[in-house]
Design an enzyme around this catalytic site. Sequence first.
Site, PDB file in Angstrom:
ATOM      1  N   ASN A   1       0.820  -1.221   0.000  1.00  0.00           N
ATOM      2  CA  ASN A   1       0.000   0.000   0.000  1.00  0.00           C
ATOM      3  C   ASN A   1       0.850   1.266   0.000  1.00  0.00           C
ATOM      4  O   ASN A   1       1.992   1.241   0.427  1.00  0.00           O
ATOM      5  CB  ASN A   1      -0.906  -0.021   1.235  1.00  0.00           C
ATOM      6  CG  ASN A   1      -2.185  -0.796   0.959  1.00  0.00           C
ATOM      7  OD1 ASN A   1      -2.788  -0.645  -0.085  1.00  0.00           O
ATOM      8  ND2 ASN A   1      -2.584  -1.631   1.901  1.00  0.00           N
TER       9      ASN A   1
ATOM     10  N   ASP B   1     -10.995  -6.176  -1.089  1.00  0.00           N
ATOM     11  CA  ASP B   1     -12.248  -5.410  -1.092  1.00  0.00           C
ATOM     12  C   ASP B   1     -13.410  -6.287  -1.567  1.00  0.00           C
ATOM     13  O   ASP B   1     -14.539  -6.167  -1.080  1.00  0.00           O
ATOM     14  CB  ASP B   1     -12.114  -4.183  -2.000  1.00  0.00           C
ATOM     15  CG  ASP B   1     -10.954  -3.296  -1.594  1.00  0.00           C
ATOM     16  OD1 ASP B   1     -10.709  -3.154  -0.382  1.00  0.00           O
ATOM     17  OD2 ASP B   1     -10.269  -2.767  -2.495  1.00  0.00           O
TER      18      ASP B   1
ATOM     19  N   HIS C   1      -8.113   1.183  -4.311  1.00  0.00           N
ATOM     20  CA  HIS C   1      -7.960   0.335  -3.119  1.00  0.00           C
ATOM     21  C   HIS C   1      -7.646   1.188  -1.897  1.00  0.00           C
ATOM     22  O   HIS C   1      -6.701   0.938  -1.170  1.00  0.00           O
ATOM     23  CB  HIS C   1      -6.861  -0.708  -3.361  1.00  0.00           C
ATOM     24  CG  HIS C   1      -6.669  -1.670  -2.224  1.00  0.00           C
ATOM     25  ND1 HIS C   1      -7.692  -2.451  -1.725  1.00  0.00           N
ATOM     26  CD2 HIS C   1      -5.575  -1.968  -1.488  1.00  0.00           C
ATOM     27  CE1 HIS C   1      -7.226  -3.188  -0.721  1.00  0.00           C
ATOM     28  NE2 HIS C   1      -5.941  -2.908  -0.563  1.00  0.00           N
TER      29      HIS C   1
END
Length: 332
Positions: free
Chosen positions: A134, A165, A192
């Site tokens: 991330n 998700d 995301h």
Amino acid sequence: MISKIATRTFASSAASAYKVSVLGAGGGIGQPLSLLLKLNHKVTDLSLYDLKGAPGVAADVSHIPTNSTVKGYEPEGLPEALKGSDVVVIPAGVPRKPGMTRDDLFNTNASIVRDLAKAIADHSPKAAILVISNPVNSTVPIVAEVLKSKGVYDPAKLFGVTTLDVLRASRFISEVAGTNPVNEKVTVVGGHSGVTIVPLLSQSNHKDLDTETRDALIHRIQFGGDEVVKAKNGAGSATLSMAQAGARFAGSVLDGLAGETDVVEPSFVDSPLFKDEGVDFFSSKVTLGPSGVKTVHPLGNLSGHEEELVKTAKDTLIKNIQKGVDFVKQNP
């Protein structure tokens, strides 16, 4: 019980033999991800890399009796870890702490992902690259820019893993509806992170939820990671569920490479859908094939509310993507 969704992921195919490299295999996501990949019969060569600890993880999972070899590598072995890889999965990076957004991770993880992308470009330029680190909305463009700079960018083989998700959407909608999550299919599009995550509930089995329930459900899907960060009291973020999401998506990519048909998953890819609006990457359903992305699917019919959510997502994504591009320009 393995869900129907996961069954295809772990289906045995004697003719398929692939090398998969996990970069960041010693971490909270990397260890369970390595375990799940060891169970995938298409993976015949599992290569585990990290700054430290990967040889131990490799020794541990190597005892599982599936038909694959496992080797662990530390920094000097990165070229060998990547050599000949068909799929490279990148969970490397630091996890979120309470109060942190995925974007707060940017400065640390951006450098890690950039350097790993350089190594991939040099040692396995034809591999499918699956980015978990991330913030995905920015790290995927970082990988793209590095590969472009080295002349080896293939947009069909770069993926941001947004599968968590999708898993959360299936689980959370089943809790609201009192159903079996295995039977709940929810397409999640956009990106995301937070408001870029857009679950298309109007295309699910439960298109007629009342406004309050719908809004609460969408918010929970968008910020489900916060529940885990809070529950772990600062000791980590979503690692086990993310490992399952990563293994499912890697399995789907392998199924596509093996020529299986109708392999469709949402993923954050170099997408034509909104390029004319300046959104170079967008998550939507893609059909996977022997060369990576075969088809990028349109979003289909959206509700008025979903149209608004997608608009917000696009505005945010433009900034997130630019942040990744600018990082590589400033820190080549």
